[in-house]
Design a protein around this motif. Structure first.
Motif, PDB file in Angstrom:
ATOM      1  N   LYS A 194      42.833  38.556  43.236  1.00  0.00           N
ATOM      2  CA  LYS A 194      42.934  39.923  43.762  1.00  0.00           C
ATOM      3  C   LYS A 194      41.888  40.849  43.140  1.00  0.00           C
ATOM      4  CE  LYS A 194      47.329  39.965  42.740  1.00  0.00           C
ATOM      5  NZ  LYS A 194      48.741  40.396  42.577  1.00  0.00           N
ATOM      6  N   ASP A 195      41.628  40.655  41.851  1.00  0.00           N
ATOM      7  CA  ASP A 195      40.634  41.502  41.181  1.00  0.00           C
ATOM      8  C   ASP A 195      39.217  41.239  41.667  1.00  0.00           C
ATOM      9  OD1 ASP A 195      42.576  42.742  39.715  1.00  0.00           O
ATOM     10  OD2 ASP A 195      42.276  41.538  37.901  1.00  0.00           O
ATOM     11  N   SER A 196      38.993  40.067  42.268  1.00  0.00           N
ATOM     12  CA  SER A 196      37.647  39.765  42.777  1.00  0.00           C
ATOM     13  C   SER A 196      37.222  40.739  43.865  1.00  0.00           C
ATOM     14  CB  SER A 196      37.598  38.325  43.312  1.00  0.00           C
ATOM     15  OG  SER A 196      38.416  38.187  44.467  1.00  0.00           O
ATOM     16  N   SER A 197      38.176  41.435  44.476  1.00  0.00           N
ATOM     17  CA  SER A 197      37.836  42.431  45.502  1.00  0.00           C
ATOM     18  C   SER A 197      37.020  43.581  44.929  1.00  0.00           C
ATOM     19  CB  SER A 197      39.114  42.976  46.145  1.00  0.00           C
ATOM     20  OG  SER A 197      39.938  43.622  45.191  1.00  0.00           O
ATOM     21  N   LEU A 198      37.090  43.786  43.613  1.00  0.00           N
ATOM     22  CA  LEU A 198      36.325  44.863  42.988  1.00  0.00           C
ATOM     23  C   LEU A 198      34.822  44.611  43.054  1.00  0.00           C
ATOM     24  CD1 LEU A 198      38.519  45.515  39.818  1.00  0.00           C
ATOM     25  CD2 LEU A 198      38.384  46.921  41.878  1.00  0.00           C
ATOM     26  N   VAL A 199      34.428  43.353  43.253  1.00  0.00           N
ATOM     27  CA  VAL A 199      33.004  43.020  43.316  1.00  0.00           C
ATOM     28  C   VAL A 199      32.360  43.647  44.551  1.00  0.00           C
ATOM     29  CG1 VAL A 199      31.350  41.100  43.289  1.00  0.00           C
ATOM     30  CG2 VAL A 199      33.491  40.908  42.048  1.00  0.00           C
ATOM     31  N   THR A 200      33.178  44.097  45.493  1.00  0.00           N
ATOM     32  CA  THR A 200      32.660  44.802  46.670  1.00  0.00           C
ATOM     33  C   THR A 200      31.810  45.996  46.274  1.00  0.00           C
ATOM     34  OG1 THR A 200      34.628  44.136  47.910  1.00  0.00           O
ATOM     35  CG2 THR A 200      33.311  45.897  48.856  1.00  0.00           C
ATOM     36  N   PHE A 243      41.179  51.793  60.960  1.00  0.00           N
ATOM     37  CA  PHE A 243      41.472  51.333  59.605  1.00  0.00           C
ATOM     38  C   PHE A 243      42.721  50.469  59.514  1.00  0.00           C
ATOM     39  CE2 PHE A 243      39.173  55.342  59.454  1.00  0.00           C
ATOM     40  CZ  PHE A 243      38.076  54.977  58.698  1.00  0.00           C
ATOM     41  N   TRP A 244      43.630  50.588  60.450  1.00  0.00           N
ATOM     42  CA  TRP A 244      44.816  49.759  60.414  1.00  0.00           C
ATOM     43  C   TRP A 244      44.460  48.279  60.534  1.00  0.00           C
ATOM     44  CZ3 TRP A 244      49.689  50.865  59.112  1.00  0.00           C
ATOM     45  CH2 TRP A 244      50.089  52.210  59.114  1.00  0.00           C
ATOM     46  N   GLU A 245      43.730  47.946  61.579  1.00  0.00           N
ATOM     47  CA  GLU A 245      43.460  46.538  61.879  1.00  0.00           C
ATOM     48  C   GLU A 245      42.698  45.814  60.775  1.00  0.00           C
ATOM     49  OE1 GLU A 245      42.877  49.062  63.840  1.00  0.00           O
ATOM     50  OE2 GLU A 245      43.655  48.729  65.866  1.00  0.00           O
ATOM     51  N   PRO A 246      41.557  46.347  60.314  1.00  0.00           N
ATOM     52  CA  PRO A 246      40.797  45.588  59.302  1.00  0.00           C
ATOM     53  C   PRO A 246      41.518  45.449  57.973  1.00  0.00           C
ATOM     54  CG  PRO A 246      39.804  47.732  59.681  1.00  0.00           C
ATOM     55  CD  PRO A 246      40.826  47.550  60.742  1.00  0.00           C
ATOM     56  N   TYR A 247      42.152  46.525  57.523  1.00  0.00           N
ATOM     57  CA  TYR A 247      42.762  46.458  56.203  1.00  0.00           C
ATOM     58  C   TYR A 247      44.108  45.737  56.220  1.00  0.00           C
ATOM     59  CZ  TYR A 247      39.003  49.416  54.628  1.00  0.00           C
ATOM     60  OH  TYR A 247      37.761  49.906  54.321  1.00  0.00           O
ATOM     61  N   ILE A 248      44.822  45.778  57.349  1.00  0.00           N
ATOM     62  CA  ILE A 248      46.014  44.942  57.472  1.00  0.00           C
ATOM     63  C   ILE A 248      45.606  43.472  57.451  1.00  0.00           C
ATOM     64  CG2 ILE A 248      47.787  44.166  59.097  1.00  0.00           C
ATOM     65  CD1 ILE A 248      48.216  47.054  59.885  1.00  0.00           C
ATOM     66  N   THR A 249      44.513  43.154  58.155  1.00  0.00           N
ATOM     67  CA  THR A 249      44.018  41.777  58.174  1.00  0.00           C
ATOM     68  C   THR A 249      43.616  41.320  56.779  1.00  0.00           C
ATOM     69  OG1 THR A 249      43.208  42.068  60.436  1.00  0.00           O
ATOM     70  CG2 THR A 249      42.290  40.238  59.173  1.00  0.00           C
ATOM     71  N   VAL A 250      42.911  42.161  56.053  1.00  0.00           N
ATOM     72  CA  VAL A 250      42.514  41.825  54.684  1.00  0.00           C
ATOM     73  C   VAL A 250      43.750  41.594  53.813  1.00  0.00           C
ATOM     74  CG1 VAL A 250      41.435  42.739  52.596  1.00  0.00           C
ATOM     75  CG2 VAL A 250      40.286  42.987  54.792  1.00  0.00           C
ATOM     76  N   LEU A 283      47.323  37.865  51.034  1.00  0.00           N
ATOM     77  CA  LEU A 283      48.691  37.394  50.852  1.00  0.00           C
ATOM     78  C   LEU A 283      48.790  35.894  51.101  1.00  0.00           C
ATOM     79  CD1 LEU A 283      51.654  38.138  50.313  1.00  0.00           C
ATOM     80  CD2 LEU A 283      51.906  38.579  52.766  1.00  0.00           C
ATOM     81  N   MET A 284      48.106  35.408  52.127  1.00  0.00           N
ATOM     82  CA  MET A 284      48.116  33.978  52.430  1.00  0.00           C
ATOM     83  C   MET A 284      47.467  33.173  51.297  1.00  0.00           C
ATOM     84  SD  MET A 284      47.112  34.173  56.472  1.00  0.00           S
ATOM     85  CE  MET A 284      46.853  32.399  56.604  1.00  0.00           C
ATOM     86  N   VAL A 297      49.327  30.361  48.829  1.00  0.00           N
ATOM     87  CA  VAL A 297      48.867  28.986  48.622  1.00  0.00           C
ATOM     88  C   VAL A 297      48.663  28.717  47.132  1.00  0.00           C
ATOM     89  CG1 VAL A 297      46.979  27.372  49.032  1.00  0.00           C
ATOM     90  CG2 VAL A 297      47.817  28.801  50.908  1.00  0.00           C
ATOM     91  N   PHE A 298      48.028  29.651  46.439  1.00  0.00           N
ATOM     92  CA  PHE A 298      47.804  29.483  44.999  1.00  0.00           C
ATOM     93  C   PHE A 298      49.134  29.366  44.259  1.00  0.00           C
ATOM     94  CE2 PHE A 298      43.261  31.084  44.033  1.00  0.00           C
ATOM     95  CZ  PHE A 298      42.781  30.380  45.120  1.00  0.00           C
ATOM     96  N   THR A 299      50.117  30.170  44.651  1.00  0.00           N
ATOM     97  CA  THR A 299      51.424  30.141  43.997  1.00  0.00           C
ATOM     98  C   THR A 299      52.078  28.781  44.157  1.00  0.00           C
ATOM     99  OG1 THR A 299      51.733  32.516  44.376  1.00  0.00           O
ATOM    100  CG2 THR A 299      53.703  31.211  43.904  1.00  0.00           C
ATOM    101  N   LYS A 300      51.977  28.208  45.348  1.00  0.00           N
ATOM    102  CA  LYS A 300      52.568  26.891  45.590  1.00  0.00           C
ATOM    103  C   LYS A 300      51.858  25.809  44.781  1.00  0.00           C
ATOM    104  CE  LYS A 300      55.808  27.995  48.415  1.00  0.00           C
ATOM    105  NZ  LYS A 300      57.232  27.821  48.004  1.00  0.00           N
ATOM    106  N   VAL A 301      50.546  25.881  44.690  1.00  0.00           N
ATOM    107  CA  VAL A 301      49.796  24.899  43.903  1.00  0.00           C
ATOM    108  C   VAL A 301      50.161  24.998  42.430  1.00  0.00           C
ATOM    109  CG1 VAL A 301      47.493  24.205  43.149  1.00  0.00           C
ATOM    110  CG2 VAL A 301      47.885  24.788  45.549  1.00  0.00           C
TER     111      VAL A 301
END
Length: 239
Positions: A163-169, A190-197, A202-203, A207-211
């Motif tokens: 999640k912190d990797s988003s700061l590299v933006t 702004f709804w569509e792009p940021y909801i998608t992100v 979250l996905m 996956v990381f949590t399950k691994v």
């Protein structure tokens, strides 16, 4: 109202940008995390050392990177450190991965230190009394036991780093958040792009949590492979 008129067709138009953003995000996360594990191991051992020239620099490193914001560290490395060393910027990936690795290494060092200190000191003393060198005892006796206790916090650090990797933006990285910003700027929606992100992050975290849960289960003392369970059950029935 905008949230009642969601247009996900605009996300489909930029699907390649989002896919590339996921790849960059994962690459930054894995490079930063794996480098942080190696760095954290050395810094954590230095933190435990009784030699002052190892202990105090390690402690200073941990205090600095845990006590300052990651965003400031990214900017400092990208705008000051890298240009000073190489004479010019080396791109967002070098700066971003380095910042994530250094930050992750500080947190991993404390996790590793705490994991090692949680093991009974008598085990090291017993190994030394048998003539085993301290480094060998640490590698083959202490660390394998401590690893089981480190897995949950190390897993949490991996998810946090994702999640912190988003700061590299902020240094123009074309990661997942960057894709959302591009779509938002192109359509002024702004709804569509940021909801998608948010959904994509979250996905990934799911996956990381399950691994991580699987790895933690495999390293558990109570874990028994399926084949062994079946064999034991059959043998007990037969006996």
């Amino acid at each position: 109202m905008d949230f009642l008129n969601i247009r996900f067709d605009i996300i489909w138009d930029y699907k390649d940008l989002f896919i590339r953003g996921i790849g960059v995000t994962l690459a930054l996360t894995f490079v930063g995390y794996l480098s942080g594990i190696v760095l954290g191991l050395f810094i954590g051992m230095g933190r435990l050392s009784k030699k002052w020239w190892l202990h105090y620099p390690s402690k200073l490193y941990i205090d600095f990177f845990r006590g300052t914001p990651l965003l400031v560290q990214i900017l400092l490395i990208h705008l000051a450190l890298i240009p000073t060393i190489f004479g010019q910027s080396q791109g967002f990936f070098v700066s971003g991965a380095l910042a994530l690795a250094l930050n992750c290494g500080a947190y991993n060092a404390e996790i590793i230190r705490a994991g090692i200190q949680s093991i009974d000191k008598g085990q090291m003393e017993a190994a030394r009394s048998l003539g085993m060198p301290g480094s060998i005892a640490m590698m083959y006796i202490i660390l394998p036991q401590a690893l089981r206790r480190m897995v949950p916090p190390l897993g949490n650090e991996l998810i946090a780093l994702l999640k912190d990797s988003s700061l590299v933006t902020v240094i123009a990285a074309n990661d997942l958040l960057y894709a959302g910003k591009v779509v938002a700027g192109a359509y002024f929606r702004f709804w569509e792009p940021y909801i998608t992100v948010a959904i994509l992050y979250l996905m990934l975290t799911y996956v990381f949590t399950k691994v991580i849960a699987y790895v933690e289960r495999r390293l558990s003392i109570d874990y028994v492979p399926t084949e062994r369970r079946m064999f034991s059950f059959g043998r007990s029935r037969g006996g």
